[in-house]
Design a protein around this motif. Structure first.
Motif, PDB file in Angstrom:
ATOM      1  N   PHE A 193      -6.230  -3.023 -14.186  1.00  0.00           N
ATOM      2  CA  PHE A 193      -6.295  -4.474 -14.000  1.00  0.00           C
ATOM      3  C   PHE A 193      -6.878  -4.776 -12.621  1.00  0.00           C
ATOM      4  O   PHE A 193      -6.369  -4.295 -11.607  1.00  0.00           O
ATOM      5  CB  PHE A 193      -4.904  -5.083 -14.151  1.00  0.00           C
ATOM      6  N   ASP A 194      -7.943  -5.582 -12.607  1.00  0.00           N
ATOM      7  CA  ASP A 194      -8.650  -5.831 -11.351  1.00  0.00           C
ATOM      8  C   ASP A 194      -8.029  -6.999 -10.576  1.00  0.00           C
ATOM      9  O   ASP A 194      -6.962  -7.497 -10.931  1.00  0.00           O
ATOM     10  CB  ASP A 194     -10.148  -6.048 -11.617  1.00  0.00           C
ATOM     11  N   GLU A 195      -8.720  -7.435  -9.538  1.00  0.00           N
ATOM     12  CA  GLU A 195      -8.201  -8.495  -8.671  1.00  0.00           C
ATOM     13  C   GLU A 195      -8.700  -9.885  -9.082  1.00  0.00           C
ATOM     14  O   GLU A 195      -8.444 -10.870  -8.400  1.00  0.00           O
ATOM     15  CB  GLU A 195      -8.612  -8.213  -7.213  1.00  0.00           C
ATOM     16  N   GLN A 196      -9.415  -9.956 -10.229  1.00  0.00           N
ATOM     17  CA  GLN A 196      -9.980 -11.231 -10.670  1.00  0.00           C
ATOM     18  C   GLN A 196      -9.500 -11.621 -12.065  1.00  0.00           C
ATOM     19  O   GLN A 196     -10.126 -12.450 -12.729  1.00  0.00           O
ATOM     20  CB  GLN A 196     -11.510 -11.149 -10.640  1.00  0.00           C
ATOM     21  N   GLY A 197      -8.403 -11.009 -12.512  1.00  0.00           N
ATOM     22  CA  GLY A 197      -7.846 -11.393 -13.801  1.00  0.00           C
ATOM     23  C   GLY A 197      -8.437 -10.677 -14.992  1.00  0.00           C
ATOM     24  O   GLY A 197      -8.142 -11.020 -16.150  1.00  0.00           O
ATOM     25  N   GLY A 198      -9.252  -9.653 -14.753  1.00  0.00           N
ATOM     26  CA  GLY A 198      -9.839  -8.871 -15.844  1.00  0.00           C
ATOM     27  C   GLY A 198      -9.283  -7.465 -15.864  1.00  0.00           C
ATOM     28  O   GLY A 198      -8.294  -7.139 -15.198  1.00  0.00           O
ATOM     29  N   ALA A 199      -9.944  -6.615 -16.646  1.00  0.00           N
ATOM     30  CA  ALA A 199      -9.477  -5.231 -16.785  1.00  0.00           C
ATOM     31  C   ALA A 199     -10.649  -4.313 -17.090  1.00  0.00           C
ATOM     32  O   ALA A 199     -11.709  -4.748 -17.562  1.00  0.00           O
ATOM     33  CB  ALA A 199      -8.426  -5.130 -17.878  1.00  0.00           C
ATOM     34  N   PHE A 200     -10.448  -3.037 -16.806  1.00  0.00           N
ATOM     35  CA  PHE A 200     -11.447  -1.996 -17.049  1.00  0.00           C
ATOM     36  C   PHE A 200     -10.814  -0.935 -17.936  1.00  0.00           C
ATOM     37  O   PHE A 200      -9.744  -0.399 -17.610  1.00  0.00           O
ATOM     38  CB  PHE A 200     -11.889  -1.389 -15.709  1.00  0.00           C
ATOM     39  N   GLU A 201     -11.431  -0.639 -19.071  1.00  0.00           N
ATOM     40  CA  GLU A 201     -10.914   0.398 -19.968  1.00  0.00           C
ATOM     41  C   GLU A 201     -11.497   1.745 -19.550  1.00  0.00           C
ATOM     42  O   GLU A 201     -12.721   1.934 -19.582  1.00  0.00           O
ATOM     43  CB  GLU A 201     -11.257   0.099 -21.428  1.00  0.00           C
ATOM     44  N   VAL A 202     -10.637   2.670 -19.155  1.00  0.00           N
ATOM     45  CA  VAL A 202     -11.084   3.917 -18.546  1.00  0.00           C
ATOM     46  C   VAL A 202     -11.878   4.769 -19.530  1.00  0.00           C
ATOM     47  O   VAL A 202     -12.942   5.304 -19.181  1.00  0.00           O
ATOM     48  CB  VAL A 202      -9.873   4.702 -17.986  1.00  0.00           C
ATOM     49  N   ARG A 203     -11.406   4.915 -20.749  1.00  0.00           N
ATOM     50  CA  ARG A 203     -12.066   5.840 -21.682  1.00  0.00           C
ATOM     51  C   ARG A 203     -13.481   5.389 -22.029  1.00  0.00           C
ATOM     52  O   ARG A 203     -14.407   6.195 -22.090  1.00  0.00           O
ATOM     53  CB  ARG A 203     -11.244   5.996 -22.954  1.00  0.00           C
TER      54      ARG A 203
END
Length: 338
Positions: A159-169
């Motif tokens: 979860f980033d600092e701008q309310g989004g997310a990054f899926e690692v796989r």
């Protein structure tokens, strides 16, 4: 019988025939090896030794009869072709089926892994939620969501600092936290994640413009206090791999063609941390995964049976097999001395 059952039956028959062909060829190979050994008896001693070493290099473990093994042992010929990391990990799986206790598999559970790491005083991410259903998780920025017993980065979201997310796989950027939670929930429903049990922990990494810079994974293939191999994984725009020997030379494993890069490697201090953790686990093999960012080096997880363990080329599979057998002997000596 349905069409699908007929197809499966035909494939099983083809597999049986292929196995029968392999066994016939192995029998022929043993017969030729017997002829070679018999012919060497008329050679001078130094020439005989060289021939026996070639025979040893050409016969696999299941082709070495008692006669061959005894002869090679008497002549002090190293059995260089019998160690196989792939076969040893498969055998370890069978041992677990026969007697369901191996210390390395207890550590596959993140809760036990973190308790163990804490006792050793090794840095790990701070934990905010443990063993919780997804509905009970309250994501916040600069954290990572993981399934408690996941593998291969399935279900891992930063979860980033701008309310989004990054899926690692997948490397996919999701615009909202809700999107990430919905995708994780779908994995549970589809069975990709087998149990609705999750943890939320500190993100070990850096941010750029509010977005996470995925940390590098350093995966140490450890053999009871020794490191045989290190896999460096970079997950930025695409997943890339760099493979190292413990002395800092690049390894030639036969894997990841077209997906490799020259990474930044590891420090001697990081190598020693992996060795120290491995020495505390009375088992021949454990992959110990660490997370590396610009300013941090932190424990990630234990992996008793790595993915793609059967994809090493023959030479590297043999090398890791030798590491395993050597460690197994050390474990037995360690346990018998207690």
């Amino acid at each position: 019988m349905s069409k699908r059952q007929q197809d499966v039956s035909a494939l099983l028959e083809a597999l049986t025939q292929a196995e029968e062909k392999v066994q016939r060829e192995k029998a022929q190979k043993r017969a030729i090896a017997n002829q070679v050994v018999a012919a060497t008896q008329k050679l001078p001693a130094d020439e005989r030794q060289a021939v026996l070493e070639q025979v040893s290099a050409l016969l696999s473990a299941d082709e070495l009869t008692e006669k061959f093994t005894r002869l090679l042992s008497q002549h002090k010929v190293p059995l260089t072709n019998v160690a196989s990391f792939q076969q040893l990990l498969v055998q370890a799986t069978r041992r677990r089926q026969l007697f369901n206790f191996q210390p390395e598999w207890k550590l596959n559970n993140k809760r036990y892994a973190y308790q163990f790491i804490d006792e050793l005083g090794v840095k790990r991410p701070e934990t905010f939620a443990f063993n919780q259903p997804l509905a009970s998780i309250e994501p916040k920025s600069a954290t990572v969501l993981k399934p408690e017993n996941g593998s291969s980065s399935h279900g891992v979201f930063i979860f980033d600092e701008q309310g989004g997310a990054f899926e690692v796989r997948t490397g996919e950027t999701l615009p909202t936290v809700s999107d990430a939670m919905a995708k994780a929930s779908g994995m549970v429903e589809q069975g990709t994640i087998k149990k609705d049990s999750w943890l939320l922990e500190e993100f070990i990494g850096d941010f750029e413009g509010g977005k996470p810079l995925p940390p590098v994974d350093l995966k140490f293939y450890c053999f009871f206090g020794e490191v045989g191999f290190v896999l460096e994984v970079e997950r930025a725009n695409e997943t890339r791999y760099c493979e190292w020997l413990p002395d800092g030379r690049l390894a030639e494993t036969g894997r990841y063609e077209g997906r490799s890069f020259v990474g930044s490697g590891f420090t001697n201090e990081q190598l020693e941390i992996a060795k120290r953790v491995s020495q505390a686990i009375p088992t021949p093999f454990m992959r110990i995964d660490f997370i590396k960012s610009k300013n941090a080096f932190s424990f990630g997880e234990f992996t008793p049976r790595p993915g793609q363990f059967s994809s090493f080329n023959k030479e590297f599979d043999r090398y890791l097999g030798e590491c395993y057998l050597s460690a197994e002997a050390k474990v037995l000596a360690h346990l018998s001395s207690k």
